[in-house]
Design an enzyme around this catalytic site. Structure first.
Site, PDB file in Angstrom:
ATOM      1  N   HIS A  49      -7.045   3.550   9.078  1.00  0.00           N
ATOM      2  CA  HIS A  49      -6.645   4.305  10.278  1.00  0.00           C
ATOM      3  C   HIS A  49      -7.495   5.555  10.412  1.00  0.00           C
ATOM      4  CE1 HIS A  49      -4.128   6.021   7.076  1.00  0.00           C
ATOM      5  NE2 HIS A  49      -4.034   7.108   7.805  1.00  0.00           N
ATOM      6  N   HIS A  91      -7.026   8.839  10.283  1.00  0.00           N
ATOM      7  CA  HIS A  91      -6.875  10.113   9.589  1.00  0.00           C
ATOM      8  C   HIS A  91      -8.086  10.392   8.694  1.00  0.00           C
ATOM      9  CE1 HIS A  91      -2.249  10.499  10.068  1.00  0.00           C
ATOM     10  NE2 HIS A  91      -2.904  11.134  11.011  1.00  0.00           N
ATOM     11  N   ASP A 135      -8.440  11.748   5.878  1.00  0.00           N
ATOM     12  CA  ASP A 135      -8.392  11.415   4.445  1.00  0.00           C
ATOM     13  C   ASP A 135      -8.607   9.915   4.238  1.00  0.00           C
ATOM     14  OD1 ASP A 135      -5.868  11.082   5.638  1.00  0.00           O
ATOM     15  OD2 ASP A 135      -4.837  11.178   3.709  1.00  0.00           O
ATOM     16  N   HIS A 136      -8.802   9.170   5.337  1.00  0.00           N
ATOM     17  CA  HIS A 136      -9.112   7.745   5.225  1.00  0.00           C
ATOM     18  C   HIS A 136     -10.475   7.379   5.825  1.00  0.00           C
ATOM     19  CE1 HIS A 136      -5.128   6.440   3.709  1.00  0.00           C
ATOM     20  NE2 HIS A 136      -4.805   7.617   4.204  1.00  0.00           N
ATOM     21  N   HIS A 143       2.700   4.218  11.340  1.00  0.00           N
ATOM     22  CA  HIS A 143       2.020   5.422  10.871  1.00  0.00           C
ATOM     23  C   HIS A 143       1.338   6.226  11.989  1.00  0.00           C
ATOM     24  CE1 HIS A 143       0.389   8.219   8.034  1.00  0.00           C
ATOM     25  NE2 HIS A 143      -0.841   7.930   8.380  1.00  0.00           N
ATOM     26  N   ASP A 187      -1.884   3.795   5.126  1.00  0.00           N
ATOM     27  CA  ASP A 187      -0.601   4.493   5.243  1.00  0.00           C
ATOM     28  C   ASP A 187       0.267   3.700   6.202  1.00  0.00           C
ATOM     29  OD1 ASP A 187      -1.811   6.277   3.657  1.00  0.00           O
ATOM     30  OD2 ASP A 187      -1.980   7.887   5.143  1.00  0.00           O
ATOM     31  N   GLU A 189       0.279   2.553  -0.513  1.00  0.00           N
ATOM     32  CA  GLU A 189       0.372   4.006  -0.584  1.00  0.00           C
ATOM     33  C   GLU A 189       1.724   4.355  -1.181  1.00  0.00           C
ATOM     34  OE1 GLU A 189       1.956   6.585   1.921  1.00  0.00           O
ATOM     35  OE2 GLU A 189       2.394   5.305   3.638  1.00  0.00           O
ATOM     36  N   HIS A 208      -2.582   6.804  -3.405  1.00  0.00           N
ATOM     37  CA  HIS A 208      -2.191   7.730  -2.352  1.00  0.00           C
ATOM     38  C   HIS A 208      -0.802   8.320  -2.627  1.00  0.00           C
ATOM     39  CE1 HIS A 208      -1.580   9.292   1.752  1.00  0.00           C
ATOM     40  NE2 HIS A 208      -2.852   9.093   1.951  1.00  0.00           N
TER      41      HIS A 208
END
Lengths: 630, 594
Positions: free
Chosen positions: B69, B71, B73-74, B158, B179, B204, B414
């Site tokens: 996705h 975000h 952090d991904h 998410h 996530d 996660e 995660h």
């Protein structure tokens, strides 16, 4: 493998395929042409139509047009698929939104227990098309008399030959409850039916969400190709590669008007529209509110702008206009590359939302819904229903038919030009037939067969004959270099399915116990092992469980050659005392030197008699060494 | 025949941030996510790609890269990995991720370059080039990456466009969740997966120890807090990420303002609002059923009460509610507003999401009330509230997902190490399956049971099924194919000739003068008492006096005036035949006399 065609026309498809004992219905279309023998009606009064003279055969029911056509004054009826044993159906796969009109008939049958699969946009667009039809019928001010369809003589129209199946059009509640039960799928999503058959929808290029299906049972593959298009339009182009090399290509819904090229008719529509509005006339385009209209609007706007006619209002009248125009914009992932690219800008994929905002296009649920405020002559109106038997199109046609400046353009190819217009003739309004049928034509279909190389083609026999209207046009005939099995309406074909085998997983315990040995066979040496165990199945995925030692049996194979046996015996110090030939010469009795032990040989039986256990064991070992134990 | 699945987290191993999990499955290497870590500004912000190869060599090692996705952090290190580190292989994500990720990446780039003066960072052009390489995947679509690797996408909830990905190579499979959220929210549906029984589930575990109370309670709580502050004339700061949770909270506030007829201004600070709304409109098929079914009449993302924030409003008197980015108060507008408002006890900051260690948000949530700024330290007087709105599955949700997909192994990433241990206990307790929590750079090997299958003809399959499922036959390897053949098929297909091997034993009864039938009767009694092994079975006496057990036949004939006992058997019944003949040979006539 068995296919039965339950459809009642080449273009209202409904095939029932039996494969690996799973019954799959491919498409579920009612014959919409069955609307044409009914008297047109609309929300407002249309005195001319209502006052058509009665036919003496059935006064009050049958009316006669000046042109001699007989019309039935009754509520509208559809002809659903014929002779279907609904209880058999395990699954229904839908190719596009025009092939779902009989779903409410099948799905409300208490015997129906199957599941229906259609792409997400197809579920929505199909629902809108059916809801539009019901709304038109509900709008009818005077509820029509219920006429028993069985009383209508079959000379009125050919559909009354099967009148016993005719069903009154369902209502909105039925549509909603049925469509809520459909399982929406996406392209390349695998639909697993009981672990026995695997179905995958692929882009067909015809309209948003239109799909061809690849149906597989093990290695056996059926490609179901229906209403596919090679045109460049708003949707994802047709995918061919995944259809390739099927055992069976089931081909249906080729272009209904192959003598018209959609690119040509599209520009002809634009030309007629331009010249009509230039001369001050109104244009009526009876059509569905989904599908071809999306491309047509974008073309038309371009064309009008070029001709400085950008002030001519474009009006879309349909009870589902708002949803039908809003939804294509949210299906960006189902559209062609150019439109998909707009998702990332972000921009709406279609122009019409912007054109609605800028009041270039107007849409209304019906003519009484504020259309007066934007209406001016000349204007261009898209309205339903394309059958011209109900809806606002009927009303507008009645209103505009006397003015020679006006024009009506029929674009939906499933309705024949002559029959559709007959109740309105004679009229001064000009009429044009410009069918925009994106479906592949005969030469494209012939090329498709060449490209995907099916082992067998199953298709309608009519595709191999030139149209009645053009008997000499050999380009309007399907050519197949693969063997063809013809499947006409109401017919069944049985196809030999090559021996299918079943994949059985071997349990770990089984793998541990395997003892693969080379074995000389008629095909040379092969690795062979004895196997025994219990078959277990979960989700139709069989596994061979742990071996059961007590049930593990072995048997002997091979032949014992006399000379070989004697040689071995001799080498072990057991030189035979006497060898007698018995019977036909292929039986031998060997007596050993202890006089009491014997070996009887025949081609498939060896018998050992020995005096002591030790001797018997030795002889058994010698004979066994000449055979294979498995 | 066994081959292990190897898993190495380059990021998100016992940690939240810079998600990047390498999986080696049947000789293919898959990378899941390519994130950045918000807690670091040095090289630790990106996964350690040198683990894979030298720069430029990653394409040879990695067979497929999947982004779950948008975000950061991904996906935060994606342009670095493709454009600077040189990965050029297949890159898969959903269409909304493809649309929104570049915007967040550009934001991230701007902050890093403009604010921190970083010079060697990926550029706008590189972000564009990177995104061009994306192959999009639809929910439930199966993409064949090469002839061995297939990828299927599931809906993860998410954020808009979040996916869970099932990668299959041969008979082994890995489901990577990214996530996910197992409860639907105001704008998204909940994660869904079928019973795909992956060999390994990589999940996660952000909220591994939390069981959250009902969504409604949390929403009511949130609205009450906001309401109380603005009623008392205070200002509410809600740090969010531009896309995702922000939209859900906006819908919530919008409805509440409508219902309560409130006039207090609500702002969304980021210029993205309109663009974000457009994305949500275009990708409405990825939202929940309610939004999908009502969008024709009313687009939920056209907000009446929420307007765009301007820097100058920051010092306006009176109450207001401001949604500001970024969500962890680590930089940008949210941090600026926070600094301006934090001295006043009337104000409140509500942290609606998870905060990574090292960020201001994290410090605040851990009770720190003094912050360091370039103008010295400031005391935080404003109320600090935390409301778990970030759409991650809680412990209950994770267990539910495991129940749904029935994996053979579970790997947790995660999340925090301590919390993972707690969840691992629960998982092993409830499902009795191996469960792992590798740290960054730590490789775990998951032994895989080989799956071997053989084909059986439909006919044999049917006859086995109808004969109580007992199969007795042969396994043959033919042209690299394994065939399960019944004995009849084997004889036919392999050209085998069945051969019967009979064995015979005879005992002459010299000192006895008894009727044959008496001999057989006594023999029967004796054998029945001696052969007690149940597995061998028992002899049955036939009408003609002979004894039978399977192929073993015992008869008594008179030869030359003497009774002779004949025992004959097929080699398959050697154990019985041998036993009988041995008894007779040992005991001789005594067997019958006594």
């Amino acid at each position: 493998m068995k296919i039965t065609n339950h459809g009642n026309l080449d273009h209202s498809c409904c095939n029932l395929v039996k494969l690996n004992n799973v019954h799959i219905m491919l498409d579920c279309a009612a014959n919409v042409a069955s609307l044409t023998p009914f008297l047109p009606f609309s929300a407002l009064q249309t005195p001319r139509l209502e006052n058509l003279p009665s036919h003496p055969d059935m006064p009050g029911v049958l009316k006669k047009t000046p042109g001699g056509m007989l019309l039935v004054d009754s509520s509208l009826h559809l002809v659903p698929p014929d002779q279907v044993d609904v209880s058999l159906i395990d699954a229904i796969l839908i190719t596009n939104n025009s092939q779902m009109s009989a779903l409410p008939f099948i799905m409300t049958d208490p015997d129906f227990h199957g599941r229906v699969y259609a792409t997400e946009p197809c579920v929505l667009m199909g629902r809108l098309a059916l809801i539009a039809l019901c709304k038109y019928i509900e709008q009818c001010p005077t509820r029509r008399s219920e006429v028993d369809m069985n009383s209508i003589p079959s000379h009125v129209h050919s559909i009354f030959k099967q009148k016993s199946h005719m069903r009154q059009v369902y209502n909105k509640d039925v549509i909603d409850s049925c469509f809520a039960k459909i399982t929406p799928v996406r392209y390349n999503e695998q639909v697993d039916l009981f672990g026995l058959v695997d179905c995958v929808p692929l882009p067909a290029g015809h309209s948003i969400g239109s799909a061809n299906w690849v149906i597989k049972a093990g290695d056996y593959k059926i490609s179901y190709v229906s209403s596919s298009s090679k045109l460049t339009n708003h949707t994802l182009p047709m995918e061919v590669i995944s259809l390739a090399n099927p055992d069976v290509l089931l081909l249906s819904n080729l272009s209904l008007n192959p003598m018209y090229f959609p690119d040509n008719t599209l520009s002809e529509v634009c030309n007629v529209v331009t010249s009509t509005v230039k001369s001050g006339g109104n244009v009526l385009i009876p059509c569905h509110s989904t599908g071809v209209i999306l491309d047509l609007i974008e073309w038309l706007i371009q064309n009008l702008n070029k001709n400085s006619l950008s002030d001519v209002p474009i009006i879309i009248v349909s009870p589902v206009a708002d949803a039908a125009l809003a939804h294509p914009d949210i299906y960006g992932e189902w559209l062609n590359d150019a439109k998909q690219a707009k998702l990332y800008i972000p921009e709406l994929p279609f122009q019409h939302s912007q054109l609605i905002k800028s009041k270039r296009i107007h849409h209304f649920s019906n003519v009484a819904d504020g259309m007066r405020e934007v209406y001016k002559t000349p204007c261009i109106v898209f309205a339903g229903h394309p059958s011209l038997r109900c809806g606002d199109a009927v009303l507008l046609l009645e209103k505009w038919r006397d003015d020679t400046h006006n024009a009506v353009i029929l674009i939906e190819s499933e309705f024949s030009f002559a029959t559709t217009l007959a109740p309105f003739l004679p009229m001064s309004m000009r009429s044009y037939f410009c069918p925009i049928d994106p479906s592949i034509n005969y030469s494209q279909a012939s090329k498709l067969i060449k490209d995907i190389r099916p082992k067998t083609v199953v298709t309608s026999p009519t595709y191999f004959r030139a149209p009645v209207t053009h008997p000499n046009r050999c380009d309007l005939v399907l050519v197949s270099d693969a063997p063809v099995v013809e499947l006409g309406v109401g017919e069944t074909v049985n196809l030999q399915q090559p021996k299918t085998s079943i994949n059985v997983e071997l349990s770990l315990e089984q793998l541990d116990q395997l003892n693969m040995q080379p074995l000389k066979t008629s095909d040379g040496y092969q690795l062979v092992s004895n196997v025994s165990g219990m078959l277990k199945a979960r989700d139709n995925k069989p596994t061979l469980g742990a071996p059961n030692p007590s049930s593990l049996r072995s048997a002997m194979y091979g032949e014992v050659e006399l000379q070989e046996l004697i040689a071995v015996l001799t080498s072990k110090g057991l030189t035979p005392n006497k060898v007698e030939t018995l019977g036909a010469g292929d039986h031998f009795l060997i007596t050993l030197s202890d006089h009491s032990s014997t070996i009887t040989l025949s081609p498939n039986v060896t018998s050992i008699s020995a005096h002591t256990g030790k001797m018997r064991h030795t002889l058994q070992g010698i004979v066994s060494s000449l055979l294979v134990s498995l | 025949m066994t081959s292990d699945i190897k898993i190495v987290p380059l990021g998100a191993g016992q940690d939240v941030g810079r998600s990047c999990v390498l999986v080696s499955i049947s000789g293919k290497n898959i990378m899941f996510d390519c994130g950045m870590h918000m807690g670091y500004q040095d090289e630790r912000r990106f996964p350690d790609f040198s683990y894979i190869s030298q720069p430029g060599g990653a394409t040879d090692v990695i067979d497929c890269l999947i982004i779950s996705h948008f975000h950061l952090d991904h996906c935060g290190s994606l342009p670095y990995f493709t454009e600077k580190f040189g990965y050029n292989g297949p890159l898969i994500m959903t269409a909304p991720t493809r649309a929104i990720a570049p915007i967040l990446l550009e934001d991230y780039r701007k902050i890093t370059v403009d604010r921190y003066g970083e010079t060697d960072f990926f550029t706008t052009t590189q972000i564009k080039q990177c995104i061009k390489k994306v192959r999009t995947i639809r929910v439930h679509e199966t993409i064949q990456v090469d002839k061995d690797i297939s990828v299927k996408c599931y809906y993860a909830g998410h954020v808009l466009g979040a996916g869970m990905f099932l990668v299959k190579v041969g008979t082994q499979s890995v489901l990577y969740t990214g996530d996910y959220n197992m409860t639907p929210d105001r704008h998204l549906g909940c994660a869904w997966v079928d019973r795909c029984s992956p060999t390994v589930l990589i999940s996660e575990s952000t909220y591994a120890t939390t069981i959250r109370d009902s969504k409604r309670c949390r929403e009511r709580d949130f609205l009450k807090k906001v309401y109380n502050v603005v009623e008392a004339g205070g200002k509410v700061l809600i740090p969010v990420f531009a896309l995702g949770r922000a939209q859900e909270l906006c819908i919530l506030i919008e409805e509440f303002w409508d219902r309560m007829n409130l006039k207090v201004p609500v702002y969304f600070c980021h210029g993205l609002t309109e663009k974000a709304t457009n994305y949500y409109k275009l990708f409405i098929t990825w939202t929940n059923e309610k939004i999908k079914s009502t969008f024709v009449n009313r687009n939920m993302f056209d907000f009446k009460h929420i307007s765009v924030f301007d820097r100058s409003y920051m010092n306006n008197p009176g109450p207001m509610v401001v949604f500001a980015t970024p969500g962890m108060l680590h930089s940008g507008m949210s941090l600026n507003i926070f600094k301006a408002w934090c001295h006043d006890a009337k104000n409140m900051v509500i942290m609606p999401g998870y905060c990574v260690a090292g960020t201001m948000g994290h410090k605040l949530l851990n009770g720190s009330r003094k912050i360091e700024t370039d103008k010295g330290s400031i005391t935080v007087n404003m109320a600090v509230e935390y409301l778990s709105f970030s759409a991650h599955a809680d412990a209950k949700g994770i267990l539910q997902l495991i129940k749904n997909c029935q994996p053979k192994n579970v790997v947790l990433v995660h999340g925090e190490e301590r919390k993972m241990s707690f969840l691992i206990d629960k998982i092993t307790d409830q499902f009795q399956i191996p469960c792992f929590k590798p740290a960054n750079g730590e490789q775990i090997n998951i032994p895989c049971q080989p799956q071997v299958s053989a084909t059986m003809s439909k006919e044999t399959f049917k006859s086995v099924r109808s004969a109580g499922n007992q199969f007795d036959g042969m396994l043959v390897q033919k042209n690299n194919q394994l065939l399960l053949l019944s004995r009849e098929e084997a004889v036919q297909q392999l050209g085998l000739k069945p051969h019967t091997l009979n064995l015979n034993y005879k005992l002459c009864l010299t000192g006895l003068n008894l009727e044959g039938s008496v001999i057989m009767e006594r023999l029967h009694t004796q054998l029945s008492s001696i052969i007690t092994d149940q597995k061998l079975g028992t002899f049955k006496r036939q009408h003609d006096g002979t004894l039978h057990l399977n192929s073993v036949h015992i008869t008594c004939r008179t030869e030359g005036g003497r009774s002779v006992v004949h025992v004959s058997w097929n080699v398959e019944d050697e154990p019985i035949g041998k036993a009988v003949s041995e008894i007779l040979e040992e005991c001789g006539e005594d067997l019958i006399t006594n």
